[in-house]
Scaffold this motif. Structure first.
Motif, PDB file in Angstrom:
ATOM      1  N   HIS A  23       0.855  -1.190   0.000  1.00  0.00           N
ATOM      2  CA  HIS A  23       0.000   0.000   0.000  1.00  0.00           C
ATOM      3  C   HIS A  23       0.886   1.233   0.000  1.00  0.00           C
ATOM      4  N   PHE A  24       0.455   2.260  -0.714  1.00  0.00           N
ATOM      5  CA  PHE A  24       1.131   3.560  -0.720  1.00  0.00           C
ATOM      6  C   PHE A  24       0.143   4.605  -0.249  1.00  0.00           C
ATOM      7  N   LYS A  25       0.446   5.270   0.858  1.00  0.00           N
ATOM      8  CA  LYS A  25      -0.422   6.319   1.408  1.00  0.00           C
ATOM      9  C   LYS A  25       0.190   7.672   1.080  1.00  0.00           C
ATOM     10  N   TYR A  52       4.675  12.188  -2.337  1.00  0.00           N
ATOM     11  CA  TYR A  52       5.529  11.698  -1.252  1.00  0.00           C
ATOM     12  C   TYR A  52       4.599  11.119  -0.212  1.00  0.00           C
ATOM     13  N   GLY A  53       5.008  10.009   0.377  1.00  0.00           N
ATOM     14  CA  GLY A  53       4.132   9.411   1.374  1.00  0.00           C
ATOM     15  C   GLY A  53       4.791   8.251   2.092  1.00  0.00           C
ATOM     16  N   THR A  54       3.964   7.342   2.568  1.00  0.00           N
ATOM     17  CA  THR A  54       4.418   6.194   3.337  1.00  0.00           C
ATOM     18  C   THR A  54       4.136   4.920   2.553  1.00  0.00           C
ATOM     19  N   GLY A  55       5.143   4.070   2.470  1.00  0.00           N
ATOM     20  CA  GLY A  55       4.989   2.768   1.831  1.00  0.00           C
ATOM     21  C   GLY A  55       4.858   1.688   2.884  1.00  0.00           C
ATOM     22  N   TYR A  56       3.895   0.814   2.707  1.00  0.00           N
ATOM     23  CA  TYR A  56       3.675  -0.314   3.608  1.00  0.00           C
ATOM     24  C   TYR A  56       4.141  -1.571   2.876  1.00  0.00           C
ATOM     25  N   TYR A  57       5.213  -2.160   3.358  1.00  0.00           N
ATOM     26  CA  TYR A  57       5.907  -3.240   2.667  1.00  0.00           C
ATOM     27  C   TYR A  57       5.665  -4.585   3.334  1.00  0.00           C
ATOM     28  N   ASP A  58       5.794  -5.639   2.527  1.00  0.00           N
ATOM     29  CA  ASP A  58       5.827  -7.019   3.002  1.00  0.00           C
ATOM     30  C   ASP A  58       7.142  -7.618   2.514  1.00  0.00           C
ATOM     31  N   LEU A  59       7.899  -8.217   3.429  1.00  0.00           N
ATOM     32  CA  LEU A  59       9.145  -8.883   3.098  1.00  0.00           C
ATOM     33  C   LEU A  59       9.011 -10.347   3.465  1.00  0.00           C
TER      34      LEU A  59
END
Length: 123
Positions: A23-25, A52-59
Motif C-alpha cells: 500500500h502507498f499512502k 511523497y508518502g508512506t509505503g507499507y511493505y511485506d518482506l
C-alpha cells in the motif's frame, strides 16, 4: 559479492516478489509535477516526484512475512507503473547459518539523510 535483490524497475505492486509494496499512502502531492511544460527538474539533473508518502511493505523470509513502513516517493500520477516508486531500499541475503536460515540486510538510503541498515533473520 552480494547482489541486490531489488533490481532496477522492480515491480513493487507484485505480491509474488520477495519484497512487495502492499500500500502507498499519499502524504504530500506536488502540483508542479503535473505542469505539462515541465519535463523534469529545472536544471534537468533529477526526477520530479509527484507524490511523497508512506509505503507499507511485506518482506518474505522463508515462510513468514515481515511487515514494515518507510517513506517513499512516487514518480507518476496518471499512468502508474509497477516500478514508478522510489523507495531508497536495497536488499541483500547473506549465506545460510547452521540452521539453514539466511540473514537479510535491508538498507534504507534516503536522499539527504544518513543511511539506515537493518539486519533481519527469522527468530
Amino acid at each position: 559479492m552480494l547482489g541486490d535483490r531489488i533490481r532496477p524497475f522492480h515491480h513493487w505492486k507484485d505480491p509474488g516478489q520477495e519484497i512487495y509494496l502492499g500500500h502507498f499512502k499519499i502524504g504530500r502531492f506536488d502540483f508542479s509535477s503535473i505542469n505539462p511544460f515541465q519535463l523534469g527538474s529545472i536544471n534537468g539533473g533529477s526526477l520530479v516526484y509527484a507524490c511523497y508518502g508512506t509505503g507499507y511493505y511485506d518482506l518474505k523470509i522463508q515462510n513468514e512475512m515481515l511487515r514494515f513502513k518507510l517513506p517513499v516517493a512516487k514518480e507518476q500520477v496518471f499512468f502508474t507503473e509497477k516500478h514508478s516508486y522510489h523507495t531508497g531500499l536495497k536488499l541483500y541475503g547473506i549465506g545460510s547459518g547452521d540452521n539453514g536460515q539466511e540473514l537479510r540486510v535491508l538498507m534504507y538510503l534516503p536522499k539527504g539523510s544518513p543511511p539506515k541498515i537493518y539486519l533481519i533473520r527469522k527468530g
